[in-house]
Design a protein around this motif. Structure first.
Motif, PDB file in Angstrom:
ATOM      1  N   VAL A  56       0.861  -1.186   0.000  1.00 13.27           N
ATOM      2  CA  VAL A  56       0.000   0.000   0.000  1.00 13.27           C
ATOM      3  C   VAL A  56       0.892   1.228   0.000  1.00 13.27           C
ATOM      4  O   VAL A  56       1.750   1.370   0.868  1.00 13.27           O
ATOM      5  N   GLY A  57       0.675   2.101  -0.958  1.00 17.01           N
ATOM      6  CA  GLY A  57       1.409   3.367  -0.991  1.00 17.01           C
ATOM      7  C   GLY A  57       2.908   3.207  -0.926  1.00 17.01           C
ATOM      8  O   GLY A  57       3.592   4.047  -0.363  1.00 17.01           O
ATOM      9  N   GLY A  58       3.439   2.112  -1.464  1.00 14.35           N
ATOM     10  CA  GLY A  58       4.876   1.892  -1.452  1.00 14.35           C
ATOM     11  C   GLY A  58       5.363   1.062  -0.282  1.00 14.35           C
ATOM     12  O   GLY A  58       6.458   0.538  -0.327  1.00 14.35           O
ATOM     13  N   ALA A  59       4.573   0.927   0.782  1.00 16.20           N
ATOM     14  CA  ALA A  59       4.956   0.067   1.911  1.00 16.20           C
ATOM     15  C   ALA A  59       4.564  -1.358   1.565  1.00 16.20           C
ATOM     16  O   ALA A  59       3.432  -1.624   1.175  1.00 16.20           O
ATOM     17  N   LYS A  60       5.510  -2.274   1.686  1.00 10.80           N
ATOM     18  CA  LYS A  60       5.260  -3.661   1.288  1.00 10.80           C
ATOM     19  C   LYS A  60       5.673  -4.601   2.416  1.00 10.80           C
ATOM     20  O   LYS A  60       6.730  -4.452   3.013  1.00 10.80           O
ATOM     21  N   VAL A  61       4.796  -5.595   2.677  1.00 10.92           N
ATOM     22  CA  VAL A  61       5.081  -6.621   3.672  1.00 10.92           C
ATOM     23  C   VAL A  61       4.889  -7.969   2.992  1.00 10.92           C
ATOM     24  O   VAL A  61       3.920  -8.167   2.263  1.00 10.92           O
ATOM     25  N   GLU A  62       5.812  -8.883   3.223  1.00 10.40           N
ATOM     26  CA  GLU A  62       5.738 -10.197   2.589  1.00 10.40           C
ATOM     27  C   GLU A  62       5.325 -11.259   3.602  1.00 10.40           C
ATOM     28  O   GLU A  62       5.540 -11.108   4.799  1.00 10.40           O
ATOM     29  N   ASN A  63       4.721 -12.339   3.072  1.00 13.52           N
ATOM     30  CA  ASN A  63       4.272 -13.467   3.888  1.00 13.52           C
ATOM     31  C   ASN A  63       3.382 -12.999   5.033  1.00 13.52           C
ATOM     32  O   ASN A  63       3.719 -13.141   6.204  1.00 13.52           O
ATOM     33  N   VAL A  64       2.234 -12.446   4.669  1.00  6.91           N
ATOM     34  CA  VAL A  64       1.334 -11.812   5.633  1.00  6.91           C
ATOM     35  C   VAL A  64       0.219 -12.773   6.029  1.00  6.91           C
ATOM     36  O   VAL A  64      -0.466 -13.334   5.176  1.00  6.91           O
ATOM     37  N   LEU A  65       0.029 -12.936   7.341  1.00  8.45           N
ATOM     38  CA  LEU A  65      -1.067 -13.731   7.861  1.00  8.45           C
ATOM     39  C   LEU A  65      -2.375 -12.966   7.664  1.00  8.45           C
ATOM     40  O   LEU A  65      -2.455 -11.776   7.989  1.00  8.45           O
ATOM     41  N   VAL A  66      -3.386 -13.633   7.112  1.00 15.28           N
ATOM     42  CA  VAL A  66      -4.690 -13.013   6.909  1.00 15.28           C
ATOM     43  C   VAL A  66      -5.772 -13.970   7.399  1.00 15.28           C
ATOM     44  O   VAL A  66      -5.572 -15.186   7.453  1.00 15.28           O
ATOM     45  N   ALA A  67      -6.905 -13.397   7.778  1.00 18.39           N
ATOM     46  CA  ALA A  67      -8.091 -14.186   8.083  1.00 18.39           C
ATOM     47  C   ALA A  67      -8.995 -14.126   6.867  1.00 18.39           C
ATOM     48  O   ALA A  67      -8.943 -13.171   6.082  1.00 18.39           O
ATOM     49  N   ILE A  68      -9.835 -15.140   6.691  1.00 17.02           N
ATOM     50  CA  ILE A  68     -10.781 -15.159   5.581  1.00 17.02           C
ATOM     51  C   ILE A  68     -12.166 -14.958   6.181  1.00 17.02           C
ATOM     52  O   ILE A  68     -12.652 -15.808   6.930  1.00 17.02           O
ATOM     53  N   GLY A  69     -12.766 -13.786   5.889  1.00 14.50           N
ATOM     54  CA  GLY A  69     -14.048 -13.433   6.479  1.00 14.50           C
ATOM     55  C   GLY A  69     -14.976 -12.780   5.485  1.00 14.50           C
ATOM     56  O   GLY A  69     -14.881 -13.016   4.284  1.00 14.50           O
ATOM     57  N   ASN A  70     -15.853 -11.918   5.994  1.00 15.22           N
ATOM     58  CA  ASN A  70     -16.880 -11.301   5.156  1.00 15.22           C
ATOM     59  C   ASN A  70     -16.531  -9.909   4.646  1.00 15.22           C
ATOM     60  O   ASN A  70     -17.079  -9.461   3.653  1.00 15.22           O
ATOM     61  N   VAL A  71     -15.640  -9.204   5.348  1.00 17.28           N
ATOM     62  CA  VAL A  71     -15.349  -7.805   5.021  1.00 17.28           C
ATOM     63  C   VAL A  71     -13.841  -7.639   4.832  1.00 17.28           C
ATOM     64  O   VAL A  71     -13.056  -8.095   5.670  1.00 17.28           O
ATOM     65  N   PRO A  72     -13.408  -6.991   3.752  1.00 19.96           N
ATOM     66  CA  PRO A  72     -11.970  -6.783   3.541  1.00 19.96           C
ATOM     67  C   PRO A  72     -11.425  -5.676   4.447  1.00 19.96           C
ATOM     68  O   PRO A  72     -11.732  -4.500   4.269  1.00 19.96           O
ATOM     69  N   LEU A  73     -10.620  -6.071   5.432  1.00 15.94           N
ATOM     70  CA  LEU A  73     -10.059  -5.131   6.399  1.00 15.94           C
ATOM     71  C   LEU A  73      -8.538  -5.183   6.347  1.00 15.94           C
ATOM     72  O   LEU A  73      -7.955  -6.270   6.442  1.00 15.94           O
ATOM     73  N   LEU A  74      -7.911  -4.035   6.227  1.00 10.18           N
ATOM     74  CA  LEU A  74      -6.460  -3.962   6.298  1.00 10.18           C
ATOM     75  C   LEU A  74      -6.098  -3.746   7.763  1.00 10.18           C
ATOM     76  O   LEU A  74      -6.379  -2.698   8.329  1.00 10.18           O
ATOM     77  N   GLY A  75      -5.519  -4.769   8.379  1.00  8.59           N
ATOM     78  CA  GLY A  75      -5.251  -4.722   9.814  1.00  8.59           C
ATOM     79  C   GLY A  75      -3.781  -4.714  10.148  1.00  8.59           C
ATOM     80  O   GLY A  75      -2.910  -4.578   9.284  1.00  8.59           O
ATOM     81  N   GLN A  76      -3.515  -4.928  11.433  1.00 10.75           N
ATOM     82  CA  GLN A  76      -2.164  -4.792  11.953  1.00 10.75           C
ATOM     83  C   GLN A  76      -1.199  -5.870  11.469  1.00 10.75           C
ATOM     84  O   GLN A  76       0.014  -5.676  11.563  1.00 10.75           O
ATOM     85  N   SER A  77      -1.692  -6.976  10.932  1.00  5.34           N
ATOM     86  CA  SER A  77      -0.748  -7.953  10.370  1.00  5.34           C
ATOM     87  C   SER A  77      -0.024  -7.367   9.160  1.00  5.34           C
ATOM     88  O   SER A  77       1.034  -7.839   8.778  1.00  5.34           O
ATOM     89  N   PHE A  78      -0.601  -6.303   8.568  1.00  4.29           N
ATOM     90  CA  PHE A  78       0.107  -5.570   7.511  1.00  4.29           C
ATOM     91  C   PHE A  78       0.902  -4.420   8.096  1.00  4.29           C
ATOM     92  O   PHE A  78       2.103  -4.301   7.898  1.00  4.29           O
ATOM     93  N   PHE A  79       0.240  -3.514   8.829  1.00  2.99           N
ATOM     94  CA  PHE A  79       0.908  -2.260   9.202  1.00  2.99           C
ATOM     95  C   PHE A  79       1.444  -2.226  10.624  1.00  2.99           C
ATOM     96  O   PHE A  79       1.924  -1.201  11.082  1.00  2.99           O
ATOM     97  N   GLY A  80       1.458  -3.355  11.315  1.00  4.80           N
ATOM     98  CA  GLY A  80       1.886  -3.384  12.714  1.00  4.80           C
ATOM     99  C   GLY A  80       3.303  -2.907  12.964  1.00  4.80           C
ATOM    100  O   GLY A  80       3.615  -2.422  14.040  1.00  4.80           O
ATOM    101  N   ASN A  81       4.171  -3.023  11.976  1.00  7.59           N
ATOM    102  CA  ASN A  81       5.557  -2.561  12.131  1.00  7.59           C
ATOM    103  C   ASN A  81       5.790  -1.214  11.453  1.00  7.59           C
ATOM    104  O   ASN A  81       6.924  -0.848  11.198  1.00  7.59           O
ATOM    105  N   HIS A  82       4.712  -0.509  11.154  1.00  7.36           N
ATOM    106  CA  HIS A  82       4.811   0.800  10.511  1.00  7.36           C
ATOM    107  C   HIS A  82       4.168   1.863  11.387  1.00  7.36           C
ATOM    108  O   HIS A  82       3.255   1.578  12.170  1.00  7.36           O
TER     109      HIS A  82
END
Length: 135
Positions: A96-122
């Motif tokens: 997102v916007g140039g910030a990239k994270v590899e091998n990201v844990l995600v949950a599979i649910g009903n609503v697409p949410l960008l959470g801390q498993s992506f931006f937790g270290n930013h």
């Protein structure tokens, strides 16, 4: 010599932008910030930026498109205190916007949410029209 080096460095900064940068906010009919997210370097999805979500959540359709397979499951507590069990998977990368994270844990649910498993270290800076992710 110093001037030539300075000009070269300036040219590199222009051609190779920093790793983090602003992402345009799309609000639509909601005040909730939605931003465009790139998965695995080529698949784009609009997602809700959720600073309270511990894990990024993708939908079943997104999981199918990204060809991710569940690797387990976990119980999550939603904003209304309801607990739900969701499958867990891993995506190759999220950017997102140039910030990239590899091998990201995600949950599979009903609503697409960008959470801390992506931006937790930013560092996340939410402005009116953009969101910035800084390492």
């Amino acid at each position: 010599m110093e001037l030539a080096l300075l000009v070269l460095l300036m040219a590199l900064v222009i051609h190779f932008p920093r790793k983090s940068g602003p992402a345009r906010v799309q609000r639509g009919n909601s005040l909730t910030p939605r931003i465009e997210v790139t998965f695995n370097d080529d698949h784009k999805e609009e997602m809700i930026l959720d600073t309270g979500a511990s894990v990024t959540t993708i939908t079943q359709n997104m999981a199918k498109t990204l060809k991710v397979k569940p690797v387990g499951e976990a119980v999550f507590t939603l904003a209304d205190n309801k607990q739900v069990k969701m499958p867990l998977a891993e995506v190759e990368s999220i950017e997102v916007g140039g910030a990239k994270v590899e091998n990201v844990l995600v949950a599979i649910g009903n609503v697409p949410l960008l959470g801390q498993s992506f931006f937790g270290n930013h560092e996340v800076i939410i402005k009116r029209d953009v969101v910035e992710f800084r390492e």
